[in-house]
Design a protein around this motif. Sequence first.
Motif, mmCIF file in Angstrom:
data_model
loop_
_atom_site.group_PDB
_atom_site.id
_atom_site.type_symbol
_atom_site.label_atom_id
_atom_site.label_comp_id
_atom_site.label_asym_id
_atom_site.label_seq_id
_atom_site.Cartn_x
_atom_site.Cartn_y
_atom_site.Cartn_z
ATOM 1 N N ALA A 140 52.049 29.230 -83.083
ATOM 2 C CA ALA A 140 51.415 29.132 -81.565
ATOM 3 C C ALA A 140 50.186 29.520 -81.529
ATOM 4 C CB ALA A 140 52.520 28.579 -79.912
ATOM 5 N N ILE A 141 49.524 29.289 -81.086
ATOM 6 C CA ILE A 141 47.648 29.449 -80.036
ATOM 7 C C ILE A 141 47.585 29.496 -78.139
ATOM 8 C CG2 ILE A 141 45.379 28.966 -80.162
ATOM 9 C CD1 ILE A 141 46.672 29.512 -83.096
ATOM 10 N N ASP A 142 47.176 30.806 -78.645
ATOM 11 C CA ASP A 142 47.533 31.408 -77.198
ATOM 12 C C ASP A 142 45.432 32.038 -76.628
ATOM 13 O OD1 ASP A 142 47.741 32.070 -74.399
ATOM 14 O OD2 ASP A 142 47.634 34.449 -75.446
ATOM 15 N N GLY A 143 44.905 30.959 -75.589
ATOM 16 C CA GLY A 143 43.905 32.420 -75.102
ATOM 17 C C GLY A 143 44.047 32.997 -74.690
ATOM 18 N N ILE A 144 43.172 34.035 -74.487
ATOM 19 C CA ILE A 144 43.313 34.909 -74.029
ATOM 20 C C ILE A 144 41.902 35.046 -72.438
ATOM 21 C CG2 ILE A 144 42.561 37.621 -73.762
ATOM 22 C CD1 ILE A 144 43.169 37.150 -76.822
ATOM 23 N N ALA A 145 42.882 35.153 -71.570
ATOM 24 C CA ALA A 145 41.727 34.813 -70.368
ATOM 25 C C ALA A 145 41.454 36.123 -69.263
ATOM 26 C CB ALA A 145 42.193 34.130 -69.128
ATOM 27 N N GLU A 149 39.907 39.294 -59.782
ATOM 28 C CA GLU A 149 40.951 39.660 -58.360
ATOM 29 C C GLU A 149 40.307 38.183 -57.123
ATOM 30 O OE1 GLU A 149 39.715 40.888 -54.930
ATOM 31 O OE2 GLU A 149 38.275 41.366 -55.580
ATOM 32 N N PRO A 150 40.935 37.646 -56.847
ATOM 33 C CA PRO A 150 40.867 36.484 -55.913
ATOM 34 C C PRO A 150 39.832 36.788 -55.526
ATOM 35 C CG PRO A 150 43.139 35.896 -55.233
ATOM 36 C CD PRO A 150 43.013 37.896 -56.100
ATOM 37 N N THR A 151 39.124 37.455 -53.892
ATOM 38 C CA THR A 151 37.922 37.440 -53.328
ATOM 39 C C THR A 151 37.494 37.903 -54.735
ATOM 40 O OG1 THR A 151 38.167 39.739 -53.024
ATOM 41 C CG2 THR A 151 39.465 38.515 -51.953
ATOM 42 N N ALA A 222 49.618 42.138 -62.228
ATOM 43 C CA ALA A 222 49.805 42.675 -60.728
ATOM 44 C C ALA A 222 48.406 43.599 -60.429
ATOM 45 C CB ALA A 222 50.803 43.365 -60.762
ATOM 46 N N LYS A 223 47.450 44.761 -61.070
ATOM 47 C CA LYS A 223 46.917 45.063 -60.875
ATOM 48 C C LYS A 223 45.776 44.420 -60.782
ATOM 49 C CE LYS A 223 44.773 49.353 -61.148
ATOM 50 N NZ LYS A 223 45.793 50.521 -59.824
ATOM 51 N N VAL A 224 44.706 43.835 -61.358
ATOM 52 C CA VAL A 224 44.421 43.250 -61.127
ATOM 53 C C VAL A 224 44.446 42.149 -59.535
ATOM 54 C CG1 VAL A 224 43.287 41.215 -62.081
ATOM 55 C CG2 VAL A 224 43.656 42.555 -63.387
ATOM 56 N N ALA A 225 45.242 41.768 -59.513
ATOM 57 C CA ALA A 225 45.234 40.529 -57.853
ATOM 58 C C ALA A 225 45.516 41.574 -56.955
ATOM 59 C CB ALA A 225 46.926 40.197 -57.805
ATOM 60 N N SER A 226 46.164 43.271 -57.229
ATOM 61 C CA SER A 226 45.632 43.851 -55.492
ATOM 62 C C SER A 226 45.019 44.811 -55.799
ATOM 63 C CB SER A 226 47.076 44.468 -55.761
ATOM 64 O OG SER A 226 47.425 45.360 -56.968
ATOM 65 N N THR A 227 43.927 44.996 -56.942
ATOM 66 C CA THR A 227 42.207 46.173 -56.437
ATOM 67 C C THR A 227 41.509 45.664 -56.218
ATOM 68 O OG1 THR A 227 44.048 47.121 -58.221
ATOM 69 C CG2 THR A 227 41.922 47.768 -57.765
ATOM 70 N N VAL A 238 50.350 33.147 -68.802
ATOM 71 C CA VAL A 238 50.489 33.316 -66.977
ATOM 72 C C VAL A 238 49.597 33.480 -65.609
ATOM 73 C CG1 VAL A 238 52.245 34.935 -69.134
ATOM 74 C CG2 VAL A 238 49.628 35.952 -67.906
ATOM 75 N N ILE A 239 48.586 32.929 -66.139
ATOM 76 C CA ILE A 239 47.597 32.579 -65.432
ATOM 77 C C ILE A 239 48.366 31.788 -64.194
ATOM 78 C CG2 ILE A 239 45.703 31.601 -63.945
ATOM 79 C CD1 ILE A 239 45.166 33.928 -66.385
ATOM 80 N N ASP A 240 48.517 32.555 -63.098
ATOM 81 C CA ASP A 240 48.471 31.765 -61.865
ATOM 82 C C ASP A 240 47.107 32.263 -60.700
ATOM 83 O OD1 ASP A 240 49.108 34.312 -60.397
ATOM 84 O OD2 ASP A 240 51.145 34.480 -61.451
ATOM 85 N N GLU A 241 48.006 31.577 -59.108
ATOM 86 C CA GLU A 241 46.887 31.523 -58.005
ATOM 87 C C GLU A 241 46.545 32.954 -57.784
ATOM 88 O OE1 GLU A 241 51.108 31.877 -57.016
ATOM 89 O OE2 GLU A 241 49.799 30.493 -58.065
ATOM 90 N N THR A 242 47.430 34.098 -57.985
ATOM 91 C CA THR A 242 47.082 35.242 -57.365
ATOM 92 C C THR A 242 45.816 36.197 -58.128
ATOM 93 O OG1 THR A 242 48.362 36.350 -59.424
ATOM 94 C CG2 THR A 242 49.768 36.039 -57.175
ATOM 95 N N VAL A 243 45.536 35.345 -59.336
ATOM 96 C CA VAL A 243 43.945 36.261 -59.782
ATOM 97 C C VAL A 243 43.308 35.332 -59.661
ATOM 98 C CG1 VAL A 243 45.563 38.068 -60.785
ATOM 99 C CG2 VAL A 243 45.406 35.195 -61.936
ATOM 100 N N THR A 244 41.883 34.940 -60.803
ATOM 101 C CA THR A 244 40.811 34.419 -60.602
ATOM 102 C C THR A 244 40.181 34.049 -62.338
ATOM 103 O OG1 THR A 244 39.926 34.037 -58.693
ATOM 104 C CG2 THR A 244 38.618 33.318 -60.378
ATOM 105 N N ALA A 245 40.248 33.063 -63.132
ATOM 106 C CA ALA A 245 39.935 32.945 -64.753
ATOM 107 C C ALA A 245 38.788 33.211 -64.613
ATOM 108 C CB ALA A 245 40.827 32.376 -65.318
ATOM 109 N N LEU A 246 38.138 33.580 -65.386
ATOM 110 C CA LEU A 246 36.213 33.516 -65.060
ATOM 111 C C LEU A 246 36.242 32.343 -66.733
ATOM 112 C CD1 LEU A 246 35.042 37.009 -64.904
ATOM 113 C CD2 LEU A 246 36.104 35.427 -63.566
#
Length: 309
Positions: A140-145, A149-151, A222-227, A238-246
Motif C-alpha cells: 500500500a501507499i500512505d501519506g504522511i500528514a 493542535e486544533p487551536t 496524543a502529544k500534539v493534540a494536547s500541547t 490515523v488523522i481525526d478531529e483531535t488534530v489539524t492536518a496542514l
Amino acid sequence: MKKITTKTVAVLAAAILAAGTLMACGAKEEAVEVNEPVEAKAEEQAVEPVEEPAPAVEEEQAVNVSGSISMAGSTSMEKLANAVAESFMAKYPEVTVTAEFTGSSAGIEALTAKSVDIGNSSRALKDSEKEAGAVENIVAIDGIAVVTEPTNTVAGLTKQQLIDIYTGKIKNWSEVGGEDGVIIVVGREAGSGTRGAFEEILKIEDACAYANELDSTGAVMAKVASTKGAIGYVSLDVIDETVTALALDEVEPTVENIKSGSYFLSRPFVMATLGEVSEQNEAVQALFEYLKSDEGKEVITSVGLITVD
C-alpha cells in the motif's frame, strides 16, 4: 330344412378366413400405434444428466489453507495489519495471524533473525536489510500528514518552511503567519519508518531539532493534540478531529492528491519476507494473494490507504 351343400361350406369357410385375417392386421396396427408413444417417451427420458458446477478453486483453497502467520514492525501499519489479519482469518478460519508493533527497523530485524514470517516497514528497505535477505513487498501507499493542535491558526506550510521548522531555523509560529508562540517540534524515535521516510523526503536526515521523540504514532497524536504550539507528523490514515492536518505547498493531504503526486509527503507500506513470496509457507503465500484480490484491496482502502495497482 335345407341341406348345406359342399359349395356352401366352402363359401362360409372362406368368409371366416378373410375375417380372421382382417382382425389380425388390425391388431398389428394397434400394436404399432401403442408402441409409438412408448418409444417417444423413452427418447424423452434419454436426456443426458446435467453436471453440477465444480466448486470455485478459491473456495477450495479457503477451506484447505491452514497454519500460522507472525508479523512484527511498524506502528504506523497497526490499523492495516489488524484489519488484514481480521478479514483474512474470517476467510481462512484455519489460519492464525498475530502481529506486534515494535517499529519498522525492529520488525525487519526480527524477520532477518527468522523470528517472524513478515516484517512490516513504513519505509523502503535499506540496502543492508536487502543484503540480509529481506525482500521488499509494497502492499500500500500512505501519506504522511503534518499535524498541529486544533487551536493553531496556521493552515498550511511550504516545503521549505517545514524543513526550517524541523531543523530549528524557524522557532516561532509568527514567522509562518501564525500567532506568537514557540514551536514545539515532535517526531518519532530513531528507527521509526515514519521518521525515516519523513526525513528522507525532506533530505534532513540527522539534522532535526526535536523537542520530543516518541515511540508510536498514537503517542505523537496524543502529544500534539494536547500541547499548545506543537507540530508533528503521522500516518494519514490515523488523522481525526483531535488534530489539524496542514496543507503543504497549498496541497491538502488527501488520497486523491497523493495518487496524483501533487502531495509530496508519501511513503510505501512494506510487508517484507525473508526471500521471495513464492518461497514462503502456504499461509503466507495465501495472504499476499488475498492482498492482491478485490477483497483485499477493499480492506486497504477502508483504512485510508492507497492500493499499489
